[in-house]
Design an enzyme around this catalytic site. Sequence first.
Site, PDB file in Angstrom:
ATOM      1  N   GLU A 214       8.659 -11.927   4.307  1.00 58.59           N
ATOM      2  CA  GLU A 214       9.611 -11.082   5.355  1.00 58.59           C
ATOM      3  C   GLU A 214       9.853 -11.373   6.892  1.00 58.59           C
ATOM      4  O   GLU A 214       8.605 -12.307   7.227  1.00 58.59           O
ATOM      5  CB  GLU A 214       8.040  -9.705   5.660  1.00 58.59           C
ATOM      6  CG  GLU A 214       9.017  -8.601   7.057  1.00 58.59           C
ATOM      7  CD  GLU A 214       8.032  -7.021   6.957  1.00 58.59           C
ATOM      8  OE1 GLU A 214       7.890  -6.604   5.847  1.00 58.59           O
ATOM      9  OE2 GLU A 214       7.809  -7.378   7.623  1.00 58.59           O
TER      10      GLU A 214
ATOM     11  N   HIS B  59      10.973  -3.217   8.584  1.00 61.84           N
ATOM     12  CA  HIS B  59       9.970  -2.694   8.822  1.00 61.84           C
ATOM     13  C   HIS B  59       9.914  -1.413  10.159  1.00 61.84           C
ATOM     14  O   HIS B  59       9.868  -1.798  10.870  1.00 61.84           O
ATOM     15  CB  HIS B  59       9.100  -4.173   9.188  1.00 61.84           C
ATOM     16  CG  HIS B  59       7.763  -3.932   8.906  1.00 61.84           C
ATOM     17  ND1 HIS B  59       7.165  -4.527   8.657  1.00 61.84           N
ATOM     18  CD2 HIS B  59       7.050  -2.734   9.122  1.00 61.84           C
ATOM     19  CE1 HIS B  59       5.518  -4.228   8.380  1.00 61.84           C
ATOM     20  NE2 HIS B  59       5.500  -3.076   8.840  1.00 61.84           N
TER      21      HIS B  59
ATOM     22  N   ARG C 263       2.575  -3.024   2.468  1.00 64.15           N
ATOM     23  CA  ARG C 263       2.721  -4.032   2.699  1.00 64.15           C
ATOM     24  C   ARG C 263       3.872  -5.201   1.660  1.00 64.15           C
ATOM     25  O   ARG C 263       3.879  -4.584   0.655  1.00 64.15           O
ATOM     26  CB  ARG C 263       1.409  -5.153   3.302  1.00 64.15           C
ATOM     27  CG  ARG C 263       0.789  -5.240   4.279  1.00 64.15           C
ATOM     28  CD  ARG C 263       1.779  -5.206   5.334  1.00 64.15           C
ATOM     29  NE  ARG C 263       1.412  -4.806   6.970  1.00 64.15           N
ATOM     30  CZ  ARG C 263       1.421  -3.816   7.720  1.00 64.15           C
ATOM     31  NH1 ARG C 263       2.725  -3.632   7.862  1.00 64.15           N
ATOM     32  NH2 ARG C 263       0.896  -3.546   8.523  1.00 64.15           N
TER      33      ARG C 263
HETATM   34  N1  NAD Z   1       5.793   0.517   6.923  1.00 63.88           N
HETATM   35  C1  NAD Z   1       5.024   0.048   7.998  1.00 63.88           C
HETATM   36  O1  NAD Z   1       5.943   0.778   9.318  1.00 63.88           O
HETATM   37  C2  NAD Z   1       3.845   0.691   8.823  1.00 63.88           C
HETATM   38  C3  NAD Z   1       2.453   1.314   9.761  1.00 63.88           C
HETATM   39  C4  NAD Z   1       1.893   1.482   9.476  1.00 63.88           C
HETATM   40  C5  NAD Z   1       1.633   1.207   8.164  1.00 63.88           C
HETATM   41  N2  NAD Z   1       1.481   0.668   7.483  1.00 63.88           N
HETATM   42  C6  NAD Z   1       1.083   0.034   6.200  1.00 63.88           C
HETATM   43  O2  NAD Z   1       1.248   1.432   5.251  1.00 63.88           O
HETATM   44  C7  NAD Z   1      -0.182   1.138   4.599  1.00 63.88           C
HETATM   45  C8  NAD Z   1      -1.343   2.656   4.906  1.00 63.88           C
HETATM   46  O3  NAD Z   1      -2.176   2.321   6.069  1.00 63.88           O
HETATM   47  P1  NAD Z   1      -2.869   3.369   6.832  1.00 63.88           P
HETATM   48  O4  NAD Z   1      -3.517   2.539   8.015  1.00 63.88           O
HETATM   49  O5  NAD Z   1      -2.411   5.031   6.069  1.00 63.88           O
HETATM   50  O6  NAD Z   1      -4.658   2.555   5.388  1.00 63.88           O
HETATM   51  P2  NAD Z   1      -5.269   3.007   5.655  1.00 63.88           P
HETATM   52  O7  NAD Z   1      -6.306   2.032   6.469  1.00 63.88           O
HETATM   53  O8  NAD Z   1      -6.105   4.286   6.149  1.00 63.88           O
HETATM   54  O9  NAD Z   1      -5.996   2.646   4.166  1.00 63.88           O
HETATM   55  C9  NAD Z   1      -7.394   2.554   3.251  1.00 63.88           C
HETATM   56  C10 NAD Z   1      -7.523   3.394   2.146  1.00 63.88           C
HETATM   57  O10 NAD Z   1      -6.419   2.802   1.567  1.00 63.88           O
HETATM   58  C11 NAD Z   1      -7.666   3.348  -0.328  1.00 63.88           C
HETATM   59  N3  NAD Z   1      -6.956   1.895  -0.941  1.00 63.88           N
HETATM   60  C12 NAD Z   1      -8.299   0.959  -0.686  1.00 63.88           C
HETATM   61  N4  NAD Z   1      -7.916  -0.102  -1.694  1.00 63.88           N
HETATM   62  C13 NAD Z   1      -7.527   0.599  -2.254  1.00 63.88           C
HETATM   63  C14 NAD Z   1      -5.886   0.260  -3.590  1.00 63.88           C
HETATM   64  N5  NAD Z   1      -6.427  -0.669  -4.442  1.00 63.88           N
HETATM   65  N6  NAD Z   1      -5.431   1.192  -4.209  1.00 63.88           N
HETATM   66  C15 NAD Z   1      -5.103   2.398  -4.188  1.00 63.88           C
HETATM   67  N7  NAD Z   1      -6.163   3.012  -2.582  1.00 63.88           N
HETATM   68  C16 NAD Z   1      -6.327   1.903  -1.929  1.00 63.88           C
HETATM   69  C17 NAD Z   1      -9.076   4.164   0.530  1.00 63.88           C
HETATM   70  O11 NAD Z   1      -8.910   4.930   0.864  1.00 63.88           O
HETATM   71  C18 NAD Z   1      -8.746   3.165   1.850  1.00 63.88           C
HETATM   72  O12 NAD Z   1      -9.642   3.884   2.236  1.00 63.88           O
HETATM   73  C19 NAD Z   1      -1.078  -0.236   4.970  1.00 63.88           C
HETATM   74  O13 NAD Z   1      -0.432  -1.193   3.789  1.00 63.88           O
HETATM   75  C20 NAD Z   1      -0.188  -0.386   5.966  1.00 63.88           C
HETATM   76  O14 NAD Z   1      -0.145  -1.706   6.433  1.00 63.88           O
HETATM   77  C21 NAD Z   1       2.927   0.509   7.179  1.00 63.88           C
END
Ligand code: NAD
Length: 339
Positions: A278, A297, A250
Amino acid sequence: MTEGMADARPYGVLAMAEYARSSAVTDEVLTALGGFAEVDPGLLVADFADPAHAGALARAEFLVSGWGCPPLTAEALDRMPKLRVNVHAAGSVKHHTTEEVWRRGIAVSSAADANAVPVAEYTRAVIILALKRAFALSAGLSTEGWPSPDNRVPAGVVSRTVGLVGASRIGRLVIERLRDLGVRLVLSDPYLTAAEAAELGCELVDLDELVSTSDVVSLHAPELPETRHLMDGRRLAMMRDHAVLVNTARGSLVDTEALAKECASGRLDAVLDVTDPEPIPREHVLLTLPNVFVTPHLAGAQGTEIALLGSYAVADLRRFLAGEAMLGAVDIADLPRLA
Ligand SMILES: NC(=O)c1ccc[n+]([C@@H]2O[C@H](COP(=O)([O-])OP(=O)(O)OC[C@H]3O[C@@H](n4cnc5c(N)ncnc54)[C@H](O)[C@@H]3O)[C@@H](O)[C@H]2O)c1
């Protein structure tokens, strides 16, 4: 079924924006759903208070939601007294679920696992290209011409260090996809132990060490109050000369203006699928730099990939109705650290 006999299959409704329905709930997905449950494919709820939907909502035992689903407030849930489960044909459930959903014991599943796959694939692709300096050298072809070999700027994939911020579901898929590249992997995540990181094939380090020792820093942490500007001016200044920041998480995780300064000076490169703000304004300096590659995105499911989210949600609904555990089950206790 005998004519006149009521359909005993559980009944449910689709609640999402039309653009989400047409890409996530394809005919194939509807056929799979119709195999064990009943929905009216022509009924798309975009407003739970619409009196035209009152009858369908009163019968609904399940809700298939997606992008654009209105919030499940107490008032909305009062209209669905039989609702037992909400399967979300998209990633985060934070936009439409409320405390009331959990209070009423309604089970929730998210297709974030399915959406994570294309993000991880995008990330592997851009890390390889960035380590070859492909973005900067490609952009320079029309202005600088064919590049002369320049050993002052590190290039190449093998033996470089990739730092991953967050062993999230996407972070873990990225780790799997980098294992065969011959890179060193370091990982920072406050929720992980060193032993768990080692099992993933990574060395657990704190974030300051990660940013100062990595050739690529790839962000995979959720947007939370504590992750705002995780990459602030201080941490960006700690990154190695010519290192690359990859952000598919993000935009708020990065101080955009501090990054723009580092990239404009040529010290850092960046690949940004997400930005803050964004959309990024058309005149923003980051869009003018040859060493910065910005995409709108799109790392998550696009076009043909979106039906995979619908399939995932429907498969989880089938599991729930069969009394099995849902693969994408979301636990409210985990929400504060999830995307
Ligand atoms: N670009 C895109 O199109 C797109 C699509 C989907 C998700 N995303 C983004 O990708 C990222 C990851 O998504 P996800 O579904 O894998 O997340 P997720 O919900 O699986 O992530 C949770 C995990 O992140 C870790 N975490 C939490 N706080 C943290 C910190 N301060 N530092 C490091 N690690 C930490 C922990 O392991 C936690 O369990 C998010 O920001 C999400 O919004 C982007």
